[in-house]
Design a protein around this motif. Structure first.
Motif, short mmCIF file in Angstrom:
data_model
loop_
_atom_site.label_atom_id
_atom_site.label_comp_id
_atom_site.label_asym_id
_atom_site.label_seq_id
_atom_site.Cartn_x
_atom_site.Cartn_y
_atom_site.Cartn_z
N SER A 173 9.38 -10.63 34.53
CA SER A 173 10.39 -11.66 34.73
C SER A 173 11.69 -11.09 35.30
O SER A 173 12.33 -10.23 34.69
N ILE B 187 14.37 -12.64 35.32
CA ILE B 187 15.41 -13.05 34.36
C ILE B 187 15.62 -11.94 33.34
O ILE B 187 16.75 -11.47 33.13
N GLY C 132 12.09 -8.28 22.75
CA GLY C 132 12.02 -9.61 23.37
C GLY C 132 12.25 -9.58 24.87
O GLY C 132 11.91 -10.54 25.56
N SER D 224 10.52 -17.32 35.38
CA SER D 224 10.33 -17.44 33.92
C SER D 224 9.07 -16.72 33.48
O SER D 224 8.95 -16.34 32.32
N ILE E 247 12.64 -14.57 25.07
CA ILE E 247 13.84 -14.98 25.81
C ILE E 247 13.46 -16.03 26.85
O ILE E 247 14.03 -17.13 26.88
N CYS E 248 12.49 -15.72 27.67
CA CYS E 248 12.06 -16.66 28.71
C CYS E 248 11.48 -17.93 28.12
O CYS E 248 11.77 -19.04 28.58
N LEU F 248 14.35 -20.07 26.82
CA LEU F 248 15.16 -20.67 27.89
C LEU F 248 14.40 -21.83 28.53
O LEU F 248 14.98 -22.88 28.82
N LEU G 232 22.43 -15.69 35.14
CA LEU G 232 21.50 -16.81 35.33
C LEU G 232 22.13 -17.89 36.20
O LEU G 232 21.42 -18.65 36.86
N PHE H 41 19.34 -24.95 34.02
CA PHE H 41 18.63 -23.87 33.34
C PHE H 41 19.64 -22.99 32.60
O PHE H 41 19.43 -22.62 31.43
N TYR H 42 20.74 -22.72 33.26
CA TYR H 42 21.79 -21.88 32.65
C TYR H 42 22.40 -22.54 31.42
O TYR H 42 22.80 -21.86 30.46
N LEU I 168 20.63 -17.48 23.66
CA LEU I 168 20.64 -16.01 23.57
C LEU I 168 21.65 -15.55 22.53
O LEU I 168 21.51 -14.48 21.93
N ALA J 198 21.47 -21.18 28.13
CA ALA J 198 21.62 -19.74 27.88
C ALA J 198 22.26 -19.43 26.53
O ALA J 198 22.10 -18.33 26.00
N TYR K 152 24.25 -11.17 25.35
CA TYR K 152 24.59 -12.52 25.82
C TYR K 152 25.69 -12.51 26.88
O TYR K 152 25.72 -13.34 27.78
#
Lengths: 403, 403
Positions: A277, A279, A249, B250, B279-280, B283, A58, B51-52, B58, B55, A52
C-alpha cells in the motif's frame, strides 16, 4: 455439505495447519488470563501522535497514494532505509538492491516462491520462527534443523549436515537464520559464526536468508554487523521490518540483496499483491524522514528492558529450582525455556487452568520431539506488574505436575 | 558474478516472466506518449478529501490500528461489505464467509495455494486476466481456455472440454471467470450462462472462482446477480475489490464463499502476510460507513462512460474500416480489439513510434497464437481530449502496415 472444495484442494491445502499462535487467540482472551503467548509489541509504545502527524499526506499527495504503486516499493522510503541501515549493512545499498514487502512475512513467502520446489531442503535453526517454517512447508520444503547455543546456530555442525544431505541426494536450497535475539531461542549469533556462515555458504554454493526483525531492539551490548556485510559474493538476503520498531499495522518490511534475487522476488510480488500500500509506505516515510524512528527506538527499549529483567528475575525465582534454563536475550521479545522432564503440552493445560498462557515448544522445532520440553514466553506485551504473578502461576503448575 | 541464486532457484523462478504491463512502464512514461496500456483508475476521480476526512482514526484508534490485526480482516469493514454486496450476492453473507485480502490480487494467490498442484488444469476464459494467469502459472497450473463471445464464456463448450481433459487423465481444479466487463475481453456473462455454469460446476464437481473487480462500474443496463447467488451448494467463491471503486492504494479486496474455503485461505494468508493493514482497512471503513462509497460510484461512472463512448466513436472512425471489431463493454475499463490479419507485436512497435501505447494480445491468451491479432485498450486513465488523437495514431500505424 458439498465436498467440492476438499475434493479439489492442493496437496498443501490438505496438509497445512493453522498457526498455533493465531489459533490460540480465544484462550488468550479469557478474562483474567496473563498471556506470554503472542509476539506483539506493547500498544503503549506505539507513537500514535507522531505517526498521525504525517496523515496530511493523504490529502497533499492523495492522488498518488490512492493509486497503484510500484511493485518495488515507495522510492523515498527505500532511500531512508538504505541510509538507516547503512552501518549494519556495511554500506549504503542501492535502490535496486531493496524491495519493500507487505510485512516481512511476505518476504519469506516471496523468497520461498523463488527458491523452493517440493521436496527441497532448507537449513534452519532448530528451533526456528514458526511462521517461517510454515511458509517454507507450504511451498513443499523439508528441513535440516541445526541446534543452537548461546551464540546462535552451531554453524560448525553445518558442513557435515549439508554433506550428509547431499550424499542422500537431497537438494539444500538455502540457509534461514534469525541472527539477533532469536525467535524463539533468544540467542544472538556471534560475529565469528556470522563470518563462518558466509564461508560455508560460499563453499557449498547455498545462499543465506538473514532474518532480522528484532535487530534494532537491543537492550544491552553492541550492535553486530549483518551477515550481509560479510558476504562479498552477494549470496545473502537480509530482511528487516517496521513491525517491532514502529507498527505492525503498517505491514511494511524490506529485503536487501543482490539485484538478481531482488528482481526475481519483484516478479513474484507482482503476482502476490501487485504492490504494497502506497498509503502505508508514505505514512511510514513521513514518520521516518523527520528523525522520529531514531528517537523512538530508546522509548521501545526502555519499555521492554525492565520487562525482560522482571521476567528473568521471576524465572530465576519460580522456575530455575525445577532445573529449567534459558539463554538470556540481549534484545527482542522472547525467553525460550528448556524444561527437562516437563512435557510442555501437559504444562500448557495446567497453566491455562491457572490463567497463564505461553506457546508450547513443539511447533517451533523441525522435529516435534525436540520441542516437547520447551516453551516460548513473550515479555513485551504484558504489563510489568503481572509478569511475576504469571511466572509464579507457571511455577505452581509445574509444582503440581512434579507432585 | 556469483551464480549462487540462479543455481538454487525454484522451477517456477527459472521459468516465470515479469508482467508485460508492469514492465512497459518505461515505454509509457516517454514524453508525448498517449497510453491505453495500463489498467488504472483515473486519478481525477479519487475522492481525496473525503478519504482524508477519516484520517482521524489514526489518532482516535491508533493503538489498535498500529498493532497486528486479525488475519480474517477488520470486522466492521466486513459487516459493511456484507450489506453493500447483499443485493448482488442474493443474501447478507456471514462474517465467517468473508476474508479481506491485500488487494484482490492476493485472493488469486491464496486461492491458487489452496487449489493448485503442479500440472493441474484450470479453466479460464481465453483471453483472461493476465495477472491471474501468471499467479496460477506460478503455482504450476496449465490451462483449459474457453472462447468467449458478447455473452462471455461459451459455457456450452465446457462439458466437452472437461470430459476430454479428464479422459486424458488431467485434473481440472476450478473454473476462473471474470463475470462483468471482462478484462480484457469486455463482455459480461449473461444470466443464462451464469446459471448454466453453476450446473456444470455441480455436475463435474469443479468449483468456481468468480472474479468481479469491475462489477460496480456499469455504464448502462442492469446489474446482474452473481454466480455465487445461484450456487446453492456453496461451490463458488466471489472476489471483489476496492481498487476500481475507491482506491487501489488501499490494497483491500475481499472474497466471499463457504466457510470451508474461506478458512483454508485464512491459513494461507497467515503464511503470506499475517494480516492486511488495519490502517488501510480502517480508513476504507471510515469512508464507507458514511455512505460515501455509494455516493462516489456515479462520479466514477460519469467520468468513465464518456471516455468509453469517445473511444468507441474513434474506433468506429479509425479502426473499423480495417475490419477491426470489438465487444462494446457495458462497464469496466477495456476494449479488446479483434484485428484479423494484423500482428499486434508489429503494430505495437509502430504505435510506440507514433507515441501511442496499448497491450499486445498474446499474454492474455492461454495459447499465444490466439492473441496475435488482438490488442487491449484502456480508456479510463487517459484524458478524454486525447482519446481520438491516440486512436487516430493507431489507425495511421495500421495504414502503414497495410500499405
Amino acid at each position: 455439505m458439498s465436498t467440492v472444495w476438499e475434493d479439489n484442494y492442493s496437496y498443501t491445502a490438505r496438509n497445512v495447519r493453522p498457526s498455533p499462535v493465531r489459533e490460540m487467540l480465544s484462550v488468550i482472551k479469557q478474562p483474567g488470563m496473563i498471556s506470554f503467548a503472542g509476539g506483539m509489541p506493547a500498544p503503549e509504545v506505539f507513537p500514535v501522535d507522531k505517526f498521525y502527524e504525517g496523515a496530511h499526506v493523504l490529502k497533499d499527495d492523495g492522488k498518488n497514494l490512492l493509486q497503484y504503486g510500484t511493485t518495488e516499493g515507495y522510492p523515498p522510503l527505500k532511500e531512508f532505509l538504505a541510509s538507516f541501515t547503512a552501518e549494519r549493512m556495511g554500506r549504503t545499498v542501492g535502490n535496486d538492491e531493496m524491495l519493500l514487502t507487505t510485512g516481512s512475512q511476505q518476504a519469506l513467502e516471496l523468497f520461498a516462491s523463488a527458491m523452493i520446489d517440493r521436496g527441497d531442503f532448507v537449513v534452519t535453526e532448530n528451533p526456528s520462527y514458526l511462521a517461517a517454517l510454515t511458509t517454507f512447508y507450504n511451498h513443499g520444503a523439508q528441513f535440516l534443523g541445526i541446534p543452537t547455543d548461546q551464540d546462535g546456530m552451531k554453524v560448525d555442525l553445518l558442513p557435515a549436515a549439508i554433506e550428509k544431505a547431499r550424499s542422500e541426494g537431497k537438494k539444500v536450497k538455502f540457509i534461514y537464520t534469525i541472527v539477533n535475539f532469536h525467535n524463539p531461542g533468544g540467542a544472538t549469533m556471534s560475529l565469528e559464526r556470522r563470518k563462518k556462515l558466509v564461508e560455508i555458504s560460499h563453499r557449498y554454493d547455498i545462499p543465506i536468508f538473514e532474518d532480522d526483525p528484532y535487530g534494532y531492539v537491543r537492550y544491552e551490548g553492541q550492535h553486530l554487523p549483518s551477515i550481509f556485510s560479510f558476504d562479498d559474493k552477494g549470496g545473502t538476503l537480509y530482511a528487516g521490518s517496521f513491525s517491532k520498531i514502529l507498527a505492525p499495522g503498517s505491514r511494511i518490511g524490506w529485503v536487501t540483496g543482490s539485484t538478481e534475487i531482488i528482481r526475481k522476488m519483484v516478479v513474484f510480488k507482482q503476482a502476490a499483491d501487485l504492490c504494497s500500500s502506497p498509503i502505508c509506505q508514505s505514512l511510514v516515510y513521513e514518520y521516518c524522514r523527520k528523525g522520529y524512528l531514531e528517537e523512538h527506538l530508546p522509548v521501545i527499549i526502555d519499555n521492554y528492558r525492565p520487562k525482560r529483567d522482571k521476567m528473568e528475575e521471576a524465572l530465576r525465582k519460580y522456575l530455575a529450582p525445577y532445573g529449567i534454563t534459558w539463554v538470556k536475550p540481549e534484545g527482542g521479545f522472547f525467553f525460550w525455556l528448556d524444561m527437562p522432564g516437563i512435557d510442555c503440552r501437559d504444562l500448557f493445560k495446567r497453566a491455562v487452568e491457572k490463567k497463564v498462557a505461553f506457546v508450547v515448544g513443539t511447533p517451533f522445532c523441525v522435529d516435534e520431539a525436540a520441542g516437547i520440553d520447551k516453551a516460548r514466553l513473550n515479555f513485551t506485551f504484558v504489563q510489568p506488574d503481572v509478569i511475576e504473578e504469571g511466572i509464579s502461576r507457571l511455577g505452581q503448575a509445574i509444582a503440581e505436575m512434579k507432585s
